[in-house]
Design a protein around this motif. Structure first.
Motif, mmCIF file in Angstrom:
data_model
loop_
_atom_site.group_PDB
_atom_site.id
_atom_site.type_symbol
_atom_site.label_atom_id
_atom_site.label_comp_id
_atom_site.label_asym_id
_atom_site.label_seq_id
_atom_site.Cartn_x
_atom_site.Cartn_y
_atom_site.Cartn_z
ATOM 1 N N ILE A 244 0.887 -1.258 0.174
ATOM 2 C CA ILE A 244 0.033 0.102 0.158
ATOM 3 C C ILE A 244 0.804 1.232 0.064
ATOM 4 O O ILE A 244 0.406 2.322 -0.242
ATOM 5 N N GLU A 245 2.053 1.142 0.451
ATOM 6 C CA GLU A 245 3.009 2.242 0.392
ATOM 7 C C GLU A 245 4.310 1.778 0.423
ATOM 8 O O GLU A 245 4.654 0.880 1.049
ATOM 9 N N THR A 257 1.275 8.311 3.764
ATOM 10 C CA THR A 257 0.082 9.017 2.929
ATOM 11 C C THR A 257 -0.973 8.077 3.030
ATOM 12 O O THR A 257 -2.309 8.686 2.913
ATOM 13 N N HIS A 258 -1.020 6.758 3.248
ATOM 14 C CA HIS A 258 -1.984 6.002 3.399
ATOM 15 C C HIS A 258 -2.550 5.769 4.784
ATOM 16 O O HIS A 258 -1.852 5.753 5.903
ATOM 17 N N ASP A 259 -3.895 5.787 4.775
ATOM 18 C CA ASP A 259 -4.508 5.737 6.411
ATOM 19 C C ASP A 259 -3.836 4.360 6.977
ATOM 20 O O ASP A 259 -3.952 4.544 8.452
ATOM 21 N N ARG A 260 -3.942 3.460 6.422
ATOM 22 C CA ARG A 260 -3.603 2.169 7.062
ATOM 23 C C ARG A 260 -2.332 2.108 7.733
ATOM 24 O O ARG A 260 -1.805 1.733 8.773
ATOM 25 N N THR A 261 -1.441 2.746 6.928
ATOM 26 C CA THR A 261 0.053 2.952 7.513
ATOM 27 C C THR A 261 -0.181 3.695 8.748
ATOM 28 O O THR A 261 0.695 3.564 9.732
#
Lengths: 269, 255
Positions: A244-245, A257-261
């Motif tokens: 995802i990133e 940048t990613h919400d999960r991160t």
């Protein structure tokens, strides 16, 4: 560690191509569950890449696909320039012969979460076994390398100890030495400290940190965020089978940048 | 009670040549059958574990039949049955210095086939009991299946199943008496022959029982010696599954 670890195996092993591992669009299924979804990643000579992500995100499975301990259903993975686990025939991938897969695995070192040392061999024999039986190295030479490696990971006095007589941290250092003895082009670490008691994590991380500093090409699946940030020059974040990133540690850790991160990092830092 | 002590002591302490020959046959048949049975069991264990159906199914059928029918029936079947049906007849083999009679061969074949089925299951369980992580580690180092079996898995399997093999040979020593049914003059048949001439059944069967007790006792000592020699200290008895039970991760990345 006064002397460089890799000097025991004649320096940093060089792969035939600058791109040591190239995974493109890898897909993996367990039954009806998609474990890996369109995963692409390139590992270059000398890079240390850390893969982080929550449990079940597919990071360990992805690592195991790289030396074909797991099959893949789509995409392709090359190591050292060659397709691993499969041959291409008329554009389709078919499973390769065991002998060919074994030959390619010689160049891919792997360190497991649970050490997996051979219980019937001393520390020294654990390290020398594959060079002797797989590479056909002379016993004397293999034992010399094994002794040098043991000394470099701080276990010179443990060469005759059996795995059952070693602590977890010591076992994992032997396991790292065992993988290095084959002069692998790349090292895969599968959560190398997750099965260790807290006080033993440091001694194993120190060895891995040293290897990274010496320029060993590495792919590390880890839960140790601080360590990942410190040792890796590239961070890959996986979630639900996807990357995802990814990016430089400073970028991923400081401005994800990613919400999960963000969620993942908040849970830890 | 009618017990002739002097008869008993005489046969116990001064056994006749025929009796000693019977003792020799019992020991030789047991050892040979145990060895052949173990080799057969190893092959059958691998076949049973194989993914290929043409290996797996025959191995399953073999183990199923041999463990599912009485050993006594198998012995008669292989020697008398095969000969009667004109399938195969065991003929004496003359080696020059000695003759191996047909019924001894048939007895060994039957005992080996039977033992092989049990050994197959013992070895299979022993192979499966070796932590699979070691197999994966061996693979990751570039070892092929046979190499990792030979260098990593089987040595550990052997250590694990050694007590069970000892037990099997103890059973084998006693089961070898069953070949008396096809006329092999081992200990029991010799005893029966002497009995039919003397009718000293109680004394003679006491003697033969004591001889078997002696054989199994000697084997018990030999087994203990082998087990201590194959370094039990090297066995990972103290290895605990650390990551699962005894530790938690200090900076766990999830939850």
């Amino acid at each position: 560690m006064s002397e460089a670890i890799l000097s025991a195996i004649g320096g940093v092993p060089q792969a035939d191509s600058d791109e040591v591992i190239v995974a493109s669009n890898v897909e993996k299924w367990f039954g009806n569950t998609k474990i890996l979804d369109d995963v692409s990643l390139t590992v270059r000579q000398g890079q240390a890449i850390a893969i982080i992500g929550p449990s079940g995100s597919g990071k360990t499975t992805f690592l195991r696909c790289i030396n074909h301990l797991e099959s893949i259903q789509r995409g392709r993975i090359t190591v050292n320039g060659y397709l691993i686990g499969y041959r291409e025939r008329n554009g389709a991938l078919i499973e390769d012969k065991e002998r060919n897969i074994a030959r390619q695995r010689q160049d891919i070192g792997m360190v497991f979460q649970r050490f997996n040392l051979f219980q019937n061999m001393s520390a020294l024999r654990n390290i020398a076994a594959a060079p002797i039986h797989v590479r056909g190295m002379a016993q004397a030479e293999a034992f010399e390398i094994a002794r040098a490696l043991l000394a470099r990971v701080g276990l010179a006095d443990k060469q005759d100890a059996y795995p059952a007589q070693l602590s977890g941290g010591q076992q994992q250092r032997v396991a790292i030495a065992r993988a290095l003895a084959m002069r692998p082009k790349v090292m895969l670490f599968d959560e190398p400290t997750s099965a260790l008691d807290p006080e033993m994590v440091g001694e194993v991380l120190a060895v891995i940190r040293e290897l990274a500093a010496e320029g060993m090409t590495m792919l590390i699946v880890t839960h140790e965020m601080a360590f990942a940030r410190q040792v890796a020059d590239h961070i890959v974040v996986m979630d639900q089978g996807r990357i995802i990133e990814q990016g430089a540690p400073s970028v991923v850790f400081e401005s994800p940048t990613h919400d999960r991160t963000k969620l993942l990092l908040r849970a830890i830092l | 009670m009618n017990f002739d002590w002097s008869f008993f002591w005489h046969y116990l302490l001064l056994p006749s040549g025929v009796f000693l020959h019977g003792l020799m046959l019992t020991v030789v048949i047991s050892i040979v059958s145990q060895i052949l049975g173990s080799v057969l069991g190893l092959a059958a264990a691998f076949a049973r574990r194989a993914r290929a159906k043409w290996l797996n199914l025959p191995a399953r059928a073999y183990i199923w039949v041999m463990r599912g029918t009485p050993l006594l029936v198998q012995i008669v079947f292989i020697y008398t049955g095969f000969a009667a049906a004109q399938i195969f007849r065991f003929n004496d083999i003359n080696l020059g210095f000695m003759v191996i009679s047909g019924n001894v061969q048939a007895g060994i074949v039957a005992l080996s086939l039977n033992e092989g089925a049990y050994m197959a299951e013992i070895i299979r369980a022993g192979i499966d009991a070796v932590d699979f992580g070691q197999t994966e580690a061996a693979k990751s180092l570039g070892m092929t299946h046979w190499m990792l079996m030979r260098r990593v898995v089987l040595p550990q399997t052997l250590r694990m199943i050694l007590p069970t093999i000892g037990n099997q040979f103890n059973i084998m020593l006693k089961n070898s008496t069953l070949v008396s049914i096809i006329g092999v003059p081992e200990l029991l048949l010799v005893t029966e022959t002497i009995n039919s001439a003397t009718f000293r059944t109680f004394e003679l069967y006491s003697v033969v029982a004591l001889y078997f007790l002696m054989l199994t006792t000697i084997w018990g000592f030999v087994q203990h010696w082998i087990e201590t020699r194959i370094a039990p200290a090297r066995m990972p008895a103290t290895v605990r599954p650390k990551g699962e039970i005894l530790s938690f991760h200090p900076v766990a990345g999830e939850q």
